[in-house]
Design a protein around this motif. Structure first.
Motif, PDB file in Angstrom:
ATOM      1  N   SER A  40       0.821  -1.002   0.121  1.00  0.00           N
ATOM      2  CA  SER A  40       0.094  -0.141  -0.039  1.00  0.00           C
ATOM      3  C   SER A  40       1.122   1.073   0.373  1.00  0.00           C
ATOM      4  O   SER A  40       2.413   1.269  -0.115  1.00  0.00           O
ATOM      5  N   HIS A  41       0.349   2.021  -0.318  1.00  0.00           N
ATOM      6  CA  HIS A  41       0.803   3.529  -0.490  1.00  0.00           C
ATOM      7  C   HIS A  41       0.287   4.843   0.044  1.00  0.00           C
ATOM      8  O   HIS A  41      -0.781   4.618   0.832  1.00  0.00           O
ATOM      9  N   ILE A  42       1.444   5.736   0.570  1.00  0.00           N
ATOM     10  CA  ILE A  42       0.506   6.956   1.242  1.00  0.00           C
ATOM     11  C   ILE A  42      -0.024   7.748   1.044  1.00  0.00           C
ATOM     12  O   ILE A  42      -0.515   8.315   0.483  1.00  0.00           O
ATOM     13  N   GLY A  43       1.194   7.242  -1.030  1.00  0.00           N
ATOM     14  CA  GLY A  43       0.325   8.475  -1.970  1.00  0.00           C
ATOM     15  C   GLY A  43      -0.604   7.739  -2.615  1.00  0.00           C
ATOM     16  O   GLY A  43      -0.921   7.091  -2.829  1.00  0.00           O
ATOM     17  N   PHE A  44      -1.444   8.343  -3.858  1.00  0.00           N
ATOM     18  CA  PHE A  44      -2.020   7.533  -4.637  1.00  0.00           C
ATOM     19  C   PHE A  44      -1.216   7.222  -5.882  1.00  0.00           C
ATOM     20  O   PHE A  44       0.306   7.605  -5.947  1.00  0.00           O
ATOM     21  N   GLU A  45      -1.169   6.324  -6.474  1.00  0.00           N
ATOM     22  CA  GLU A  45      -0.587   5.307  -7.953  1.00  0.00           C
ATOM     23  C   GLU A  45      -1.713   5.732  -9.398  1.00  0.00           C
ATOM     24  O   GLU A  45      -2.845   5.191  -8.970  1.00  0.00           O
ATOM     25  N   ILE A  46      -0.854   6.413 -10.416  1.00  0.00           N
ATOM     26  CA  ILE A  46      -1.889   6.124 -11.757  1.00  0.00           C
ATOM     27  C   ILE A  46      -0.837   5.020 -12.498  1.00  0.00           C
ATOM     28  O   ILE A  46      -0.043   5.202 -12.708  1.00  0.00           O
ATOM     29  N   ALA A  47      -1.495   3.394 -13.042  1.00  0.00           N
ATOM     30  CA  ALA A  47      -0.651   3.243 -14.280  1.00  0.00           C
ATOM     31  C   ALA A  47      -1.973   2.788 -15.105  1.00  0.00           C
ATOM     32  O   ALA A  47      -3.194   2.797 -14.895  1.00  0.00           O
ATOM     33  N   LEU A  48      -0.927   3.157 -16.358  1.00  0.00           N
ATOM     34  CA  LEU A  48      -1.681   3.171 -17.999  1.00  0.00           C
ATOM     35  C   LEU A  48      -0.905   1.562 -18.473  1.00  0.00           C
ATOM     36  O   LEU A  48       0.229   2.030 -18.792  1.00  0.00           O
ATOM     37  N   ILE A  88      -6.300   3.383 -10.756  1.00  0.00           N
ATOM     38  CA  ILE A  88      -6.012   4.807  -9.582  1.00  0.00           C
ATOM     39  C   ILE A  88      -6.305   4.200  -8.615  1.00  0.00           C
ATOM     40  O   ILE A  88      -7.180   3.660  -8.222  1.00  0.00           O
ATOM     41  N   ILE A  89      -4.064   3.771  -7.691  1.00  0.00           N
ATOM     42  CA  ILE A  89      -5.134   3.796  -6.577  1.00  0.00           C
ATOM     43  C   ILE A  89      -4.648   4.373  -5.353  1.00  0.00           C
ATOM     44  O   ILE A  89      -4.245   5.338  -5.581  1.00  0.00           O
ATOM     45  N   PHE A 146      -9.594  16.591  -0.508  1.00  0.00           N
ATOM     46  CA  PHE A 146      -8.859  16.354  -1.973  1.00  0.00           C
ATOM     47  C   PHE A 146      -8.873  14.534  -2.308  1.00  0.00           C
ATOM     48  O   PHE A 146      -9.661  13.980  -2.653  1.00  0.00           O
ATOM     49  N   ARG A 147      -7.846  14.323  -0.943  1.00  0.00           N
ATOM     50  CA  ARG A 147      -7.967  13.067  -0.605  1.00  0.00           C
ATOM     51  C   ARG A 147      -8.713  12.582  -0.214  1.00  0.00           C
ATOM     52  O   ARG A 147      -9.462  11.238  -0.814  1.00  0.00           O
ATOM     53  N   GLN A 148     -10.241  12.258   0.569  1.00  0.00           N
ATOM     54  CA  GLN A 148     -11.030  12.283   1.678  1.00  0.00           C
ATOM     55  C   GLN A 148     -12.009  11.935  -0.047  1.00  0.00           C
ATOM     56  O   GLN A 148     -12.612  11.300  -0.215  1.00  0.00           O
ATOM     57  N   GLU A 149     -12.422  12.697  -0.806  1.00  0.00           N
ATOM     58  CA  GLU A 149     -13.167  13.274  -1.711  1.00  0.00           C
ATOM     59  C   GLU A 149     -12.461  11.633  -3.131  1.00  0.00           C
ATOM     60  O   GLU A 149     -13.297  11.290  -3.994  1.00  0.00           O
ATOM     61  N   MET A 150     -12.102  11.607  -2.916  1.00  0.00           N
ATOM     62  CA  MET A 150     -10.492  10.973  -4.546  1.00  0.00           C
ATOM     63  C   MET A 150     -11.313   9.593  -3.549  1.00  0.00           C
ATOM     64  O   MET A 150     -11.881   8.512  -4.537  1.00  0.00           O
ATOM     65  N   ILE A 151     -11.430   8.970  -2.375  1.00  0.00           N
ATOM     66  CA  ILE A 151     -10.954   8.343  -2.211  1.00  0.00           C
ATOM     67  C   ILE A 151     -12.591   7.187  -2.029  1.00  0.00           C
ATOM     68  O   ILE A 151     -13.447   6.253  -2.101  1.00  0.00           O
ATOM     69  N   LYS A 152     -13.925   8.865  -1.171  1.00  0.00           N
ATOM     70  CA  LYS A 152     -15.506   8.151  -1.431  1.00  0.00           C
ATOM     71  C   LYS A 152     -15.853   8.449  -2.597  1.00  0.00           C
ATOM     72  O   LYS A 152     -16.965   7.380  -3.099  1.00  0.00           O
ATOM     73  N   ASN A 153     -15.166   9.718  -3.891  1.00  0.00           N
ATOM     74  CA  ASN A 153     -15.863   9.060  -4.419  1.00  0.00           C
ATOM     75  C   ASN A 153     -15.369   7.131  -5.470  1.00  0.00           C
ATOM     76  O   ASN A 153     -16.657   7.516  -6.435  1.00  0.00           O
ATOM     77  N   ASN A 154     -14.486   6.587  -5.603  1.00  0.00           N
ATOM     78  CA  ASN A 154     -14.582   5.110  -5.392  1.00  0.00           C
ATOM     79  C   ASN A 154     -15.090   5.246  -7.194  1.00  0.00           C
ATOM     80  O   ASN A 154     -15.029   4.131  -7.478  1.00  0.00           O
ATOM     81  N   GLN A 155     -14.270   6.180  -7.500  1.00  0.00           N
ATOM     82  CA  GLN A 155     -13.883   5.987  -9.352  1.00  0.00           C
ATOM     83  C   GLN A 155     -12.467   6.001  -9.930  1.00  0.00           C
ATOM     84  O   GLN A 155     -11.513   6.493  -9.745  1.00  0.00           O
ATOM     85  N   LEU A 156     -11.902   4.303  -9.556  1.00  0.00           N
ATOM     86  CA  LEU A 156     -10.481   4.159  -9.622  1.00  0.00           C
ATOM     87  C   LEU A 156     -10.378   3.588 -11.077  1.00  0.00           C
ATOM     88  O   LEU A 156      -9.003   3.547 -11.219  1.00  0.00           O
ATOM     89  N   PHE A 157     -11.409   2.636 -11.800  1.00  0.00           N
ATOM     90  CA  PHE A 157     -10.978   1.869 -13.253  1.00  0.00           C
ATOM     91  C   PHE A 157     -11.568   2.831 -14.441  1.00  0.00           C
ATOM     92  O   PHE A 157     -12.562   3.449 -13.972  1.00  0.00           O
TER      93      PHE A 157
END
Length: 302
Positions: A45-53, A77-78, A108-119
């Motif tokens: 797991s990470h302290i930040g966000f990961e984006i993979a293409l 997005i992780i 930003f962090r809370q809303e990104m996690i709550k939004n749940n759009q990851l794929f």
């Protein structure tokens, strides 16, 4: 100040301001990676966000008990703190771009996690926007690894473009019960952790010292309240954040093939390579050497 005589001076009594912006933003660990069919990363797991293409092939990621099959052109997005395991499921291997980024803004962090759009599947509107940003990073990759100040500013500009795309997907507002003062203290604690991490202060075991009691005292709050507000705002304890910060930094340094592992240990504040290796294995289940060997050479194709 010279005023236009045609402008009514009374207008200047109604003054409006843009908000102060005080964010710590970091882009780190970006790489293009070609891996073989048997490639697999251990749970992390990470302290930040990961984006993979995914540029070619297919990856399977298990994240928080959900399975994602990520193919060519897809983006995943992780979020921070999400445990995940990734592996290549293509017989001919896989080619992908991945980067980690972080911003300490709680909204930003809370809303990104709550939004749940990851794929974000290839061909969708948001995927197209995200790909534009990611490909701008890919276009900046230098085989020599040498980057100018202008290059770094362009990288950061692309990161803020990414934030702009995400902000269109999420709402704003703190979780109920989180007071502005709590956010203030949590950010101050995070900045103190980052400061101590950079100062290379060591305790008797060879690691940089960090005591939440010292940080709390400097802020005029109790250690218990400091722990409480940090966990409420960021979702994990201050010490967990410090450990994850060191782990991320360790992985970034290990991925530099010309940097000896004993130098990595020194840069991270450990008294010996053996001590660093034991800690890294506790974090990841593998040694620094085996982790480095699992990474195939980074290549960039434009």
């Amino acid at each position: 100040m010279i005023l236009n005589p045609e402008v009514d001076p009374a207008l200047f009594y109604d003054c409006q301001w843009l908000p102060n912006i005080d964010w710590n933003v970091k882009l780190f660990g970006a790489h293009i990676h070609r891996v073989k069919a048997d490639w697999r990363m251990p749970e992390e797991s990470h302290i930040g966000f990961e984006i993979a293409l995914i540029l070619a092939g297919r990856q399977e990621t298990i994240m928080e008990n959900n399975a994602y099959s990520v193919g060519e052109g897809d983006i995943l997005i992780i979020p921070p703190g999400f445990k995940h395991v990734s592996q290549c499921v293509s017989p001919n291997g896989m080619y992908y771009f991945s980067t980690h980024f972080n911003v300490d803004d709680p909204l930003f962090r809370q809303e990104m996690i709550k939004n749940n759009q990851l794929f974000f599947p290839a061909g969708t509107e948001t995927n197209t926007k995200l790909q534009k940003v990611v490909h701008s990073w890919i276009g900046m990759v230098r085989e020599s690894g040498e980057y100018t100040t202008a290059d770094r500013f362009r990288m950061q500009i692309a990161l803020f473009e990414l934030f702009g795309i995400f902000s269109q997907m999420i709402s704003t507002g703190l979780e109920p019960g989180i007071a502005p003062s709590a956010v203030h203290y949590a950010k101050a604690i995070m900045e103190a952790i980052q400061s101590r991490f950079k100062l290379y202060r060591k305790d008797e075991s060879g690691e940089r010292a960090f005591r939440i009691e010292d940080v709390a005292a400097s802020l005029g709050i109790s250690p218990g309240y400091a722990q409480e507000v940090f966990r409420k705002v960021y979702g994990y304890s201050p010490r967990h954040y410090l450990s994850e910060t060191k782990l991320h930094e360790a992985k970034v340094l290990i991925q530099q093939p010309n940097l000896p592992l004993n130098k990595v240990a020194t840069l991270l504040g450990y008294s010996s390579l053996a001590h660093f290796s034991r800690q890294f294995k506790r974090w990841t289940g593998t040694s620094p050497l085996k982790y480095r060997q699992s990474l195939s050479p980074i290549t960039a194709e434009h």
